[in-house]
Design a protein around this motif. Structure first.
Motif, short mmCIF file in Angstrom:
data_model
loop_
_atom_site.label_atom_id
_atom_site.label_comp_id
_atom_site.label_asym_id
_atom_site.label_seq_id
_atom_site.Cartn_x
_atom_site.Cartn_y
_atom_site.Cartn_z
N LEU A 130 41.60 33.96 63.96
CA LEU A 130 41.58 32.97 62.86
C LEU A 130 40.11 33.18 62.38
O LEU A 130 39.74 32.21 61.46
N SER A 131 39.41 34.21 62.43
CA SER A 131 38.24 34.34 61.64
C SER A 131 38.18 34.42 60.15
O SER A 131 39.20 34.71 59.69
N PRO A 132 37.08 33.99 59.71
CA PRO A 132 37.30 34.22 58.05
C PRO A 132 37.43 35.33 57.49
O PRO A 132 38.44 35.36 56.72
N ALA A 133 37.23 36.39 57.92
CA ALA A 133 37.76 38.00 57.60
C ALA A 133 39.14 38.01 57.77
O ALA A 133 39.85 38.70 56.83
N SER A 134 39.83 37.77 58.94
CA SER A 134 41.05 37.72 59.36
C SER A 134 41.96 36.79 58.16
O SER A 134 43.01 37.39 57.78
N LEU A 135 41.54 35.82 58.19
CA LEU A 135 42.28 34.75 57.10
C LEU A 135 42.38 35.26 55.66
O LEU A 135 43.28 35.44 54.91
N LEU A 136 41.28 35.81 55.30
CA LEU A 136 41.05 36.08 53.78
C LEU A 136 42.10 37.46 53.63
O LEU A 136 42.46 37.65 52.73
N ALA A 137 41.84 38.37 54.94
CA ALA A 137 42.79 39.86 54.81
C ALA A 137 44.25 39.36 54.70
O ALA A 137 44.94 39.92 54.04
N ALA A 138 44.83 38.30 55.70
CA ALA A 138 46.24 37.96 55.72
C ALA A 138 46.63 37.35 54.30
O ALA A 138 47.70 37.66 54.04
#
Length: 263
Positions: free
Chosen positions: A28-36
């Motif tokens: 749930l990191s910021p980078a993962s959220l944005l990519a998802a």
């Protein structure tokens, strides 16, 4: 065979089940959220150990068969967070989003409300969490959303009455799409005003669609329609990395009650 991907880039959800999770990932990191979000997927963290275990019991076979991929590091527990991309997808075209006649009349005649952009992002997120069950807005997810706000990707619209925050909506701006995560109200109609205000501001920034993520009578009352997952992903892919700032001024909510906005 279990399908595991290092990240969300390149994930194609068009063939996934229409009404179930399209992936599992604990990241749930910021980078993962944005990519998802950029590939049309949003998270639903398990609110407790029972829900996490239920995810594994119900979907482990589909994961094992490769029909639902795991995303992220092998050491992390993927079943703690399911990720969704429903088909069809409920959206609000910014040019069609509207208030009911009765609410518009109240704004014109007596409600001294005002609206703002990004004045109280974390306050809106925490008000949306409130005491709702299930508790999908976990501390970890909130921390990542606040970081994405600081980076300029996540935004909120607030509704005020005499200096009190009475409603709001928040989500991620993804080029011509704004994916709304949640909304709240402490006065009847305040969340509808927040969404209508967001639509107006987003339209001024060149936005096309507000993504409601989950359908409801509330979304339908604002002008929501259902589009296929393919249509939604096509719109998202066109400009997912391009965003123009929305107008940030604090404005009277009564402007949303003009004839064009009253439906």
């Amino acid at each position: 065979m279990v399908s595991r991907r290092p990240g969300w880039e390149g994930l194609d959800v068009l063939d996934a089940a229409p009404d179930g999770p399209v992936a599992f990932s604990a990241d749930l990191s910021p980078a993962s959220l944005l990519a998802a979000y950029r590939v049309g997927v949003y998270p639903f963290p398990a609110s407790d150990e029972y829900t996490r275990t239920l995810n594994e019991v119900v979907f482990a076979d589909q994961v094992e068969e490769g029909r639902i991929p795991l995303v992220g590091e092998e050491a992390a527990d993927p079943y703690a967070v399911s990720w969704w991309s429903p088909d069809p997808r409920p959206v609000l075209p910014v040019t069609a989003t509207h208030l009911s006649r009765s609410l518009a009349r109240q704004l014109r005649n007596r409600l001294p409300w005002s609206t703002s952009l990004d004045r109280q992002f974390e306050g809106v997120v925490r008000a949306c969490r409130g005491d709702r069950i299930p508790l999908w807005l976990t501390d970890e997810l909130i921390a990542s959303l606040v970081r994405l706000h600081e980076l300029g990707h996540a935004h909120s619209v607030e509704v005020w009455e005499d200096g009190e925050l009475i409603g709001g909506v928040f989500g991620l701006q993804l080029g011509s799409v704004f994916s709304m995560d949640s909304m709240f109200f402490h006065r009847p109609g305040a969340s509808k005003v927040a969404v209508t205000d967001l639509a107006e501001r987003f339209a001024q920034a060149g936005g096309v669609l507000l993504d409601a993520q989950r359908d409801s009578p509330h979304v339908q009352s604002l002008g929501g329609v259902l589009v296929s997952r393919e249509q939604y992903i096509r719109q998202l892919r066109g400009t997912a990395s391009e965003s123009v700032p929305m107008p940030a001024a604090t404005l009277p909510a009564s402007r949303l009650a003009q004839p064009a906005a009253s439906g």
